[in-house]
Design a protein around this motif. Structure first.
Motif, mmCIF file in Angstrom:
data_model
loop_
_atom_site.group_PDB
_atom_site.id
_atom_site.type_symbol
_atom_site.label_atom_id
_atom_site.label_comp_id
_atom_site.label_asym_id
_atom_site.label_seq_id
_atom_site.Cartn_x
_atom_site.Cartn_y
_atom_site.Cartn_z
ATOM 1 N N GLY A 61 49.697 36.090 49.733
ATOM 2 C CA GLY A 61 49.363 37.370 49.109
ATOM 3 C C GLY A 61 49.420 37.317 47.601
ATOM 4 N N VAL A 62 49.328 38.507 47.016
ATOM 5 C CA VAL A 62 49.291 38.660 45.567
ATOM 6 C C VAL A 62 50.168 39.855 45.191
ATOM 7 N N VAL A 63 50.961 39.739 44.117
ATOM 8 C CA VAL A 63 51.655 40.922 43.578
ATOM 9 C C VAL A 63 51.278 41.124 42.117
ATOM 10 N N SER A 64 50.912 42.349 41.799
ATOM 11 C CA SER A 64 50.508 42.693 40.435
ATOM 12 C C SER A 64 51.641 43.450 39.743
ATOM 13 N N ARG A 65 51.471 43.656 38.441
ATOM 14 C CA ARG A 65 52.436 44.456 37.674
ATOM 15 C C ARG A 65 52.709 45.800 38.328
ATOM 16 N N LYS A 66 51.616 46.484 38.706
ATOM 17 C CA LYS A 66 51.803 47.833 39.260
ATOM 18 C C LYS A 66 52.468 47.805 40.629
ATOM 19 N N ASP A 67 52.210 46.763 41.419
ATOM 20 C CA ASP A 67 52.913 46.617 42.703
ATOM 21 C C ASP A 67 54.424 46.559 42.453
ATOM 22 N N LEU A 68 54.803 45.800 41.408
ATOM 23 C CA LEU A 68 56.231 45.623 41.114
ATOM 24 C C LEU A 68 56.841 46.902 40.538
ATOM 25 N N MET A 87 53.648 42.937 48.755
ATOM 26 C CA MET A 87 52.424 42.290 48.248
ATOM 27 C C MET A 87 51.170 42.790 48.976
ATOM 28 N N THR A 88 50.022 42.584 48.326
ATOM 29 C CA THR A 88 48.741 42.708 49.022
ATOM 30 C C THR A 88 48.571 41.391 49.772
ATOM 31 N N ARG A 89 48.267 41.482 51.080
ATOM 32 C CA ARG A 89 48.328 40.229 51.840
ATOM 33 C C ARG A 89 46.989 39.711 52.353
ATOM 34 N N PRO A 91 44.361 38.669 55.118
ATOM 35 C CA PRO A 91 43.141 38.091 54.537
ATOM 36 C C PRO A 91 42.456 38.993 53.513
ATOM 37 N N ASN A 92 43.189 39.967 52.954
ATOM 38 C CA ASN A 92 42.555 40.907 52.008
ATOM 39 C C ASN A 92 42.613 40.432 50.560
ATOM 40 N N ILE A 93 42.722 39.137 50.354
ATOM 41 C CA ILE A 93 42.800 38.626 48.983
ATOM 42 C C ILE A 93 41.424 38.088 48.567
ATOM 43 N N VAL A 94 40.983 38.532 47.391
ATOM 44 C CA VAL A 94 39.715 38.059 46.837
ATOM 45 C C VAL A 94 40.001 36.782 46.058
ATOM 46 N N THR A 95 39.320 35.707 46.395
ATOM 47 C CA THR A 95 39.596 34.394 45.799
ATOM 48 C C THR A 95 38.311 33.782 45.232
ATOM 49 N N TYR A 112 35.687 44.071 42.509
ATOM 50 C CA TYR A 112 36.888 44.411 43.275
ATOM 51 C C TYR A 112 37.951 45.094 42.416
ATOM 52 N N GLN A 113 37.648 45.265 41.116
ATOM 53 C CA GLN A 113 38.571 45.943 40.201
ATOM 54 C C GLN A 113 39.979 45.372 40.229
ATOM 55 N N VAL A 114 40.058 44.036 40.096
ATOM 56 C CA VAL A 114 41.358 43.371 39.970
ATOM 57 C C VAL A 114 41.356 42.551 38.681
ATOM 58 N N ASP A 115 42.562 42.146 38.241
ATOM 59 C CA ASP A 115 42.692 41.409 36.988
ATOM 60 C C ASP A 115 42.669 39.905 37.186
ATOM 61 N N SER A 116 42.880 39.476 38.429
ATOM 62 C CA SER A 116 43.177 38.065 38.652
ATOM 63 C C SER A 116 42.692 37.593 40.023
ATOM 64 N N LEU A 117 42.133 36.403 40.063
ATOM 65 C CA LEU A 117 41.681 35.817 41.330
ATOM 66 C C LEU A 117 42.347 34.454 41.517
ATOM 67 N N PRO A 118 43.025 34.238 42.659
ATOM 68 C CA PRO A 118 43.548 32.896 42.914
ATOM 69 C C PRO A 118 42.379 31.915 43.089
ATOM 70 N N VAL A 119 42.495 30.744 42.452
ATOM 71 C CA VAL A 119 41.507 29.674 42.661
ATOM 72 C C VAL A 119 42.038 28.843 43.824
HETATM 73 P P1 ADP Z 1 47.623 46.182 38.365
HETATM 74 O O1 ADP Z 1 47.868 46.806 39.702
HETATM 75 O O2 ADP Z 1 48.884 45.684 37.767
HETATM 76 O O3 ADP Z 1 46.802 47.018 37.438
HETATM 77 P P2 ADP Z 1 45.371 44.731 39.502
HETATM 78 O O4 ADP Z 1 44.393 45.781 39.067
HETATM 79 O O5 ADP Z 1 44.961 43.305 39.397
HETATM 80 O O6 ADP Z 1 46.725 44.851 38.667
HETATM 81 O O7 ADP Z 1 45.791 45.008 41.002
HETATM 82 C C1 ADP Z 1 45.447 46.172 41.694
HETATM 83 C C2 ADP Z 1 45.852 46.039 43.159
HETATM 84 O O8 ADP Z 1 45.049 45.030 43.766
HETATM 85 C C3 ADP Z 1 47.302 45.608 43.392
HETATM 86 O O9 ADP Z 1 47.822 46.308 44.508
HETATM 87 C C4 ADP Z 1 47.216 44.117 43.684
HETATM 88 O O10 ADP Z 1 48.189 43.672 44.617
HETATM 89 C C5 ADP Z 1 45.835 43.974 44.269
HETATM 90 N N1 ADP Z 1 45.201 42.705 43.859
HETATM 91 C C6 ADP Z 1 45.303 42.051 42.673
HETATM 92 N N2 ADP Z 1 44.556 40.931 42.659
HETATM 93 C C7 ADP Z 1 43.964 40.867 43.881
HETATM 94 C C8 ADP Z 1 43.057 39.945 44.500
HETATM 95 N N3 ADP Z 1 42.616 38.854 43.864
HETATM 96 N N4 ADP Z 1 42.644 40.206 45.771
HETATM 97 C C9 ADP Z 1 43.084 41.313 46.423
HETATM 98 N N5 ADP Z 1 43.926 42.213 45.899
HETATM 99 C C10 ADP Z 1 44.369 41.998 44.643
#
Ligand code: ADP
Length: 159
Positions: A61-68, A87-89, A91-95, A112-119
């Motif tokens: 999974g993934v944990v972001s600042r806001k999750d924490l 964490m977001t777990r 198979p819902n992780i965008v990679t 997907y409006q996220v800041d980070s993608l695992p490679v």
């Molecule tokens: P923040 O929540 O700190 O602003 P993000 O916008 O990246 O950071 O994250 C938003 C939500 O999406 C969080 O709940 C986080 O766990 C989830 N998330 C972050 N990156 C990914 C990803 N690559 N795939 C799926 N979910 C993600």
């Protein structure tokens, strides 16, 4: 003004820049590590997102600042909550794959409006068994953008 040919050559070059040439090292925690440990790691490593590893060190999974932040609000003991619970777990992780283009990865960040993608690279036949080899973030895109503007020769990843 560039002609059509120059323009399509430029676009093709832009869309061919590989993630492999630009991603950063991953910053990871274990599923059983506490929320407190994750927060400390976030500060020490100066990143916004941590990748969580589960059994056999595969992506869980993934944990972001806001999750924490969410987890920290109204909880007394951050040592007792494992990151695996918040964490977001999968198979819902965008990679992304190292072979994907920076352009396609940037499109995914926006879509997907996220800041980070695992490679990631797959381990074995199961497409959900993913090994984390790097992190691709908005900062990565900014760096590549600036390098392109400076016309730095290594941007395309050829050398
Ligand atoms: P923040 O929540 O700190 O602003 P993000 O916008 O990246 O950071 O994250 C938003 C939500 O999406 C969080 O709940 C986080 O766990 C989830 N998330 C972050 N990156 C990914 C990803 N690559 N795939 C799926 N979910 C993600």
């Amino acid at each position: 003004y560039a002609g059509d040919e120059n323009r399509s050559l430029w676009l093709r070059r832009l869309r061919a820049i590989p993630v492999r040439a630009h991603h950063a090292p991953p910053v990871v925690v274990g599923e059983a590590d506490s929320v407190r440990e994750a927060i400390v790691r976030l500060f020490l490593e100066d990143v916004g997102t941590l990748y969580v590893l589960g059994r056999e060190r595969l992506l869980a999974g993934v944990v972001s600042r806001k999750d924490l932040l969410r987890a920290a609000i109204g909880r007394q003991n951050l040592d007792e909550v494992p990151v695996g619970v918040i964490m977001t777990r999968m198979p819902n992780i965008v990679t992304v794959s190292p072979d994907d283009s920076v352009y396609d990865a940037a499109v995914k960040l926006l879509e997907y409006q996220v800041d980070s993608l695992p490679v990631v690279v797959p381990r074995g036949e199961n497409r959900h068994a993913l090994e984390v080899v790097g992190r691709f973030t908005k900062t990565t895109v900014t760096r590549v953008f600036v390098a392109l503007g400076r016309d730095e020769p290594w941007v395309g990843g050829e050398s």
